[in-house]
Structures are given as C-alpha cells and as structure tokens.
Design an enzyme around this catalytic site. Structure first.
Site, PDB file in Angstrom:
ATOM      1  N   TYR A  55       0.833  -1.210   0.000  1.00  0.00           N
ATOM      2  CA  TYR A  55       0.000   0.000   0.000  1.00  0.00           C
ATOM      3  C   TYR A  55       0.866   1.258   0.000  1.00  0.00           C
ATOM      4  O   TYR A  55       0.398   2.340  -0.328  1.00  0.00           O
ATOM      5  CB  TYR A  55      -0.912   0.047   1.227  1.00  0.00           C
ATOM      6  CG  TYR A  55      -1.934  -1.049   1.309  1.00  0.00           C
ATOM      7  CD1 TYR A  55      -2.142  -1.946   0.263  1.00  0.00           C
ATOM      8  CD2 TYR A  55      -2.719  -1.203   2.451  1.00  0.00           C
ATOM      9  CE1 TYR A  55      -3.086  -2.953   0.359  1.00  0.00           C
ATOM     10  CE2 TYR A  55      -3.667  -2.204   2.551  1.00  0.00           C
ATOM     11  CZ  TYR A  55      -3.839  -3.083   1.510  1.00  0.00           C
ATOM     12  OH  TYR A  55      -4.779  -4.085   1.618  1.00  0.00           O
ATOM     13  N   LEU A 159     -17.904  -4.496   0.009  1.00  0.00           N
ATOM     14  CA  LEU A 159     -18.869  -3.739  -0.787  1.00  0.00           C
ATOM     15  C   LEU A 159     -18.757  -4.066  -2.268  1.00  0.00           C
ATOM     16  O   LEU A 159     -19.350  -3.395  -3.113  1.00  0.00           O
ATOM     17  CB  LEU A 159     -18.670  -2.230  -0.573  1.00  0.00           C
ATOM     18  CG  LEU A 159     -18.616  -1.755   0.880  1.00  0.00           C
ATOM     19  CD1 LEU A 159     -18.530  -0.235   0.934  1.00  0.00           C
ATOM     20  CD2 LEU A 159     -19.809  -2.250   1.679  1.00  0.00           C
ATOM     21  N   SER A 200     -12.431   4.061   3.245  1.00  0.00           N
ATOM     22  CA  SER A 200     -12.948   5.307   2.702  1.00  0.00           C
ATOM     23  C   SER A 200     -12.047   6.441   3.144  1.00  0.00           C
ATOM     24  O   SER A 200     -11.433   6.371   4.210  1.00  0.00           O
ATOM     25  CB  SER A 200     -14.389   5.567   3.174  1.00  0.00           C
ATOM     26  OG  SER A 200     -14.872   6.791   2.650  1.00  0.00           O
ATOM     27  N   ARG A 205     -18.580   9.014   5.331  1.00  0.00           N
ATOM     28  CA  ARG A 205     -18.733   7.576   5.065  1.00  0.00           C
ATOM     29  C   ARG A 205     -18.004   6.741   6.108  1.00  0.00           C
ATOM     30  O   ARG A 205     -18.481   5.669   6.499  1.00  0.00           O
ATOM     31  CB  ARG A 205     -18.217   7.244   3.666  1.00  0.00           C
ATOM     32  CG  ARG A 205     -19.120   7.766   2.562  1.00  0.00           C
ATOM     33  CD  ARG A 205     -18.616   7.383   1.192  1.00  0.00           C
ATOM     34  NE  ARG A 205     -19.475   7.916   0.132  1.00  0.00           N
ATOM     35  CZ  ARG A 205     -19.192   7.854  -1.163  1.00  0.00           C
ATOM     36  NH1 ARG A 205     -18.066   7.251  -1.557  1.00  0.00           N
ATOM     37  NH2 ARG A 205     -20.011   8.360  -2.056  1.00  0.00           N
ATOM     38  N   ASN A 209     -19.993   4.006   8.155  1.00  0.00           N
ATOM     39  CA  ASN A 209     -19.576   2.597   8.133  1.00  0.00           C
ATOM     40  C   ASN A 209     -19.342   2.033   9.529  1.00  0.00           C
ATOM     41  O   ASN A 209     -19.319   0.818   9.714  1.00  0.00           O
ATOM     42  CB  ASN A 209     -18.312   2.430   7.294  1.00  0.00           C
ATOM     43  CG  ASN A 209     -18.564   2.631   5.812  1.00  0.00           C
ATOM     44  OD1 ASN A 209     -19.702   2.586   5.354  1.00  0.00           O
ATOM     45  ND2 ASN A 209     -17.509   2.866   5.056  1.00  0.00           N
TER      46      ASN A 209
END
Length: 242
Positions: A55, A159, A200, A205, A209
């Site tokens: 990442y 999702l 996110s 959000r 969540n």
C-alpha cells in the site's frame, strides 16, 4: 430498530482480541489523506487499522496515529495494527520485509502480520484460490475450514468494490432498515462474526460505516442476502501485485 448483540471484537488463536471493525487503507495515499481518514476513523470509534507493504502508506499511517492518538485520549495499546508481507518478499526476504514494515510504521510493534498474497502472482481474478467475502461470495466451505482449525476469517472487498451498494436487493433491505447499503453489507458480515475492513477517505462515510452495532438484520434479510451467492469476485488481479 432492535439493538445488536454482536461482539465488537473477536479472539484470535493467540488469545489476543482484534476489533471487528477496522479501517482499510488500500489506496489511501499521501500524508494528508491518511491523516484525515485516521482522524475521522478514531472519532467514529475505529480501533483497528489495516495496512500493507504494497500500500506504500505504512509510514503515513504510523505518523498519523502517533499525532492523533493523544487527541482522543488513546495510547498505542488502544489500537490494533495489521500489516502484510508483500509477495516480492516471500521466502528468505520475509524477515527483512517484516522489519521494514515495523520501521515504516514506527509504532513499536505490529499486532498482526499477514502474508498478503499466497505467492501466486499471475492467477486470474476468478481463480478459486483468490478468496474474499460479500453476499455474492459467501465462502461457505472456506469458512468451515477456518472454523475447524481456529483461524479467524476476515472480510475484505465487502462492498464488492462499490458495485454491491447498487444491488436492488441490498438497496431494498437498506431502505426497509433505514440504513445505507454499505451498512447493510457490512452488518451482514459482522452479524456472522466476520471482521470487516471498510475503506474510505470520506469522513462522513467513515462515520456511517462504523454504525454497525446498533441494529440487527432479521433472519429473512440475512438469508436473502446470502442467497445472492454466485461465486462472483471483485478482487484485484494478483499479477499487478509487486
């Protein structure tokens, strides 16, 4: 709306407790974006953060946490940090890879260190050896094996990379429960005892969540969601992992 009795953490085979809700940080890039996402997450009650060598944000995550934990009256021991070994560091370079992640995060220790990918670069996205978890991919057999051997099964791509939130059934159940489609999808997993890692960079959000523990999906809705299972996968092509 009925309150939820789902636990907020799961116990790993080591006896360590891991929060059920964690912030996924894939594609959170740059110090500013990571900082604001971590700030919003801590404010919303997240106490777990999931990163990885590939990442390329471990250093930004570590710096953000060191700066922000005192703001919320928290210490390093109050959060659970996961990172992962990149496929290029498998084998003899594993220790080097682990120590590099530890140095990048600079948080003293990593709570959970995983093999990010099973060394199978080049597999097609729909290969059966590429596991994830959402209503269109219930992973019944894999979860059974994990239960048998005491392995914690954790979800990602809950999702469906954004596609599942527009599924008509998911939207219908969300409307009936006065929730967002994302909350319904995440609740479907959490209600089965499966930890989730929604990602996110949007503070609203991130907050939404986190609202998974104050409602419960009824048995009918759970079964209807599970009936969407068709073996569909949304995960990235492992040939792109470097």
């Amino acid at each position: 709306m009925a309150s939820s009795s789902s636990p907020s953490s799961v116990v790993l085979s080591t006896g360590v407790q891991m929060p059920v809700l964690g912030l996924g940080t894939y594609k959170l890039w740059g110090p500013e974006e990571v900082y604001w996402a971590v700030d919003a997450a801590l404010a919303a009650g997240y106490r777990a953060f999931d990163s990885a060598a590939v990442y390329r944000n471990e250093a930004d995550l570590g710096r953000a946490l060191k700066e922000l934990l005192p703001k919320y009256g928290l210490t390093r021991e109050d959060v659970f940090i996961t990172s992962k070994l990149g496929p290029k560091d498998h084998g003899g370079k594993a220790m080097e890879g682990a120590l590099h992640s530890l140095s990048q995060l600079d948080l003293g220790y990593i709570d959970l260190y995983l093999i990010h990918w099973p060394g199978t670069q080049g597999l097609a996205v729909d290969d059966k050896r590429n596991p994830e978890f959402h209503p269109r991919l219930c992973q019944t057999e894999l979860r059974s094996v994990c239960d048998e051997y005491g392995v914690c099964f954790q979800a990602y791509s809950s999702l469906g990379k954004g596609e599942l939130v527009t599924d008509p059934l998911v939207m219908e159940i969300a409307k009936n429960n006065e929730r967002t489609p994302a909350q319904v999808l995440l609740r479907w997993a959490v209600q089965q005892g499966v930890p989730v890692l929604p990602k996110s960079s949007n503070p609203d959000r991130i907050k939404e969540n986190a609202r998974l523990f104050d409602f419960t999906l009824n048995k009918t809705d759970m079964n209807r969601l599970s009936a969407l299972d068709c073996g569909q996968k949304y995960c990235w092509d492992p040939s792109e992992v470097v």
